[in-house]
Design a protein around this motif. Structure first.
Motif, mmCIF file in Angstrom:
data_model
loop_
_atom_site.group_PDB
_atom_site.id
_atom_site.type_symbol
_atom_site.label_atom_id
_atom_site.label_comp_id
_atom_site.label_asym_id
_atom_site.label_seq_id
_atom_site.Cartn_x
_atom_site.Cartn_y
_atom_site.Cartn_z
ATOM 1 N N LYS A 1 0.849 -1.194 0.000
ATOM 2 C CA LYS A 1 0.000 0.000 0.000
ATOM 3 C C LYS A 1 0.886 1.246 0.000
ATOM 4 N N SER A 2 0.276 2.393 -0.248
ATOM 5 C CA SER A 2 1.046 3.643 -0.256
ATOM 6 C C SER A 2 1.374 4.092 1.166
ATOM 7 N N ALA A 3 2.396 4.942 1.277
ATOM 8 C CA ALA A 3 2.777 5.486 2.580
ATOM 9 C C ALA A 3 1.608 6.235 3.224
ATOM 10 N N GLN A 4 0.840 6.952 2.416
ATOM 11 C CA GLN A 4 -0.312 7.697 2.948
ATOM 12 C C GLN A 4 -1.350 6.756 3.552
ATOM 13 N N GLU A 5 -1.679 5.682 2.830
ATOM 14 C CA GLU A 5 -2.657 4.715 3.344
ATOM 15 C C GLU A 5 -2.173 4.088 4.647
ATOM 16 N N LEU A 6 -0.903 3.702 4.678
ATOM 17 C CA LEU A 6 -0.354 3.053 5.863
ATOM 18 C C LEU A 6 -0.309 3.999 7.050
ATOM 19 N N GLN A 7 0.005 5.257 6.784
ATOM 20 C CA GLN A 7 0.028 6.248 7.855
ATOM 21 C C GLN A 7 -1.361 6.379 8.496
ATOM 22 N N ARG A 8 -2.389 6.401 7.657
ATOM 23 C CA ARG A 8 -3.754 6.516 8.190
ATOM 24 C C ARG A 8 -4.120 5.269 9.000
ATOM 25 N N GLU A 9 -3.660 4.109 8.553
ATOM 26 C CA GLU A 9 -3.940 2.883 9.303
ATOM 27 C C GLU A 9 -3.253 2.893 10.669
ATOM 28 N N VAL A 10 -2.005 3.316 10.698
ATOM 29 C CA VAL A 10 -1.283 3.395 11.977
ATOM 30 C C VAL A 10 -2.052 4.284 12.959
ATOM 31 N N VAL B 1 4.689 10.179 7.157
ATOM 32 C CA VAL B 1 5.034 10.072 5.742
ATOM 33 C C VAL B 1 6.158 11.059 5.444
ATOM 34 N N ILE B 2 7.265 10.576 4.893
ATOM 35 C CA ILE B 2 8.315 11.529 4.507
ATOM 36 C C ILE B 2 8.406 11.672 2.994
ATOM 37 N N ASP B 3 7.733 10.750 2.302
ATOM 38 C CA ASP B 3 7.680 10.859 0.838
ATOM 39 C C ASP B 3 6.420 10.117 0.402
ATOM 40 N N SER B 4 5.508 10.827 -0.206
ATOM 41 C CA SER B 4 4.236 10.206 -0.569
ATOM 42 C C SER B 4 4.133 9.889 -2.055
ATOM 43 N N LYS B 5 5.139 10.298 -2.832
ATOM 44 C CA LYS B 5 4.943 10.288 -4.289
ATOM 45 C C LYS B 5 5.795 9.304 -5.069
ATOM 46 N N THR B 6 7.033 9.103 -4.657
ATOM 47 C CA THR B 6 7.910 8.314 -5.537
ATOM 48 C C THR B 6 7.447 6.868 -5.609
ATOM 49 N N ASP B 7 7.469 6.326 -6.815
ATOM 50 C CA ASP B 7 7.183 4.903 -6.969
ATOM 51 C C ASP B 7 8.352 4.118 -6.397
ATOM 52 N N LYS B 8 8.066 2.870 -6.026
ATOM 53 C CA LYS B 8 9.059 2.091 -5.292
ATOM 54 C C LYS B 8 10.361 1.936 -6.073
ATOM 55 N N GLY C 1 4.643 0.691 -1.172
ATOM 56 C CA GLY C 1 4.267 0.567 -2.571
ATOM 57 C C GLY C 1 4.368 1.885 -3.304
ATOM 58 N N LYS C 2 4.175 2.980 -2.570
ATOM 59 C CA LYS C 2 4.338 4.313 -3.139
ATOM 60 C C LYS C 2 4.745 5.260 -2.019
ATOM 61 N N GLY C 3 5.990 5.708 -2.062
ATOM 62 C CA GLY C 3 6.477 6.619 -1.030
ATOM 63 C C GLY C 3 7.193 5.901 0.097
#
Length: 314
Positions: free
Chosen positions: A219-228, A253-260, A280-282
């Motif tokens: 999952k993306s860093a943003q999604e995981l941050q919200r789950e935490v 989240v320190i980077d939300s955009k770069t692809d893996k 998965g992203k960021g």
């Protein structure tokens, strides 16, 4: 201002305590408290009263703890109280139609979302998990459905990027106390102008499970941050490290955009402010973690005892 009301209060967890206290401090009269039966709690599994029962007993209020309100005897007991209104907050029992109709002014529910969004068991956590910009409290006239009743009163609050479920829970608990007092002060007009919920806008806040708290690093860093944030303080987000569970209490989240650029779950760097992990992203920076059998600690301290860089979290 309405006349002082004779109130039955029904609630169980900590979230119900502030509204009960507000009613006790008001001009209204709480004549009885309904709460869930005492449950085993703690390491000793000792039978423990709910937070609402504890407050009720401190105030010498009669406490009722039926296993169900469907039994004729329990219903007769409630009817005999001859209440003007029943206030329900996270009680945990279904109120049958007969009970909903017993108080002269019916039953009001304090619900921790902006209905019709997030009906159901875990509205606080689901609002954070979904990235909602705001949430709030809805005072609802109860009917036989699950959080389907007409809406009487709402107050809103933004969901801050630092809010976890505990922080938001505590804020909404105080707002629930404020909202019910406000609603009771203007109840005839609010009931007359009750708003029907828009069924096209309904979402359901499913009950949380421990299994869903396992991190999927794809999952993306943003999604995981919200789950935490949504799973703090329970069930707490976790992953596997060297075949042992590692709980994640806080992150950013320190980077939300770069692809893996590395496999998701790879530890990229150890910094004083935390452990950076590819998603998965960021990139997600773990700030506070808890290894199996240990207390929560700074992720940097966890990393110091282990050669983490380049290792994989599962």
């Amino acid at each position: 201002m309405t006349q002082p009301l004779k109130i039955i209060f029904a609630g169980t967890p900590e979230f119900s305590v502030a509204p009960l206290q507000a009613l006790l401090d008001s001009e209204h009269q709480v004549i009885a408290v309904y709460t869930q039966p005492d449950r085993p709690a703690g390491r000793g599994r000792k039978l423990t009263a709910s937070p609402v029962k504890a407050l009720a007993l401190q105030n010498q209020l009669p406490v009722y703890q039926p296993l169900s309100l469907k039994e004729p005897a329990a219903q007769a007991e409630l009817a005999a109280l001859d209440a003007d209104i029943m206030i329900v907050v996270a009680y945990g029992l279904i109120l049958p139609k007969a009970v909903l109709e017993m108080p002269k002014l019916g039953c009001l529910n304090i619900h921790a979302s902006l209905l019709p969004r997030w009906r159901g068991a875990a509205p606080i956590q689901r609002a954070i998990q979904s990235g909602d910009a705001q949430t709030g409290i809805t005072i609802m006239q109860m009917d036989i459905g699950l959080d389907t009743g007409d809406m009487l009163y709402k107050i809103t609050t933004p969901i801050d990027h630092q809010d976890n479920a505990q922080i938001l829970h505590d804020r909404l608990m105080g707002m629930g106390a404020t909202a019910i007092i406000e609603a009771l002060s203007n109840l005839p007009e609010l009931q007359q102008n009750a708003q029907v919920q828009d069924e096209t806008q309904v979402t359901y806040a499913e009950k949380l499970s421990k299994a869903e708290a396992q991190i999927d690093w794809h999952k993306s860093a943003q999604e995981l941050q919200r789950e935490v944030q949504a799973y703090n303080p329970w069930p707490v987000a976790f992953c596997q490290f060297q075949e042992q569970p590692l709980r994640i209490w806080s992150s950013r989240v320190i980077d939300s955009k770069t692809d893996k650029s590395a496999t998701p779950g790879t530890i990229l760097a150890i910094q004083k402010d935390g452990v950076q992990v590819q998603t998965g992203k960021g990139i997600l920076c773990l700030m506070q973690v808890q290894p199996a059998g240990k207390k929560a600690m700074a992720a940097y301290d966890f990393a110091q005892a282990r050669q983490l860089q380049g290792q994989q979290l599962q």
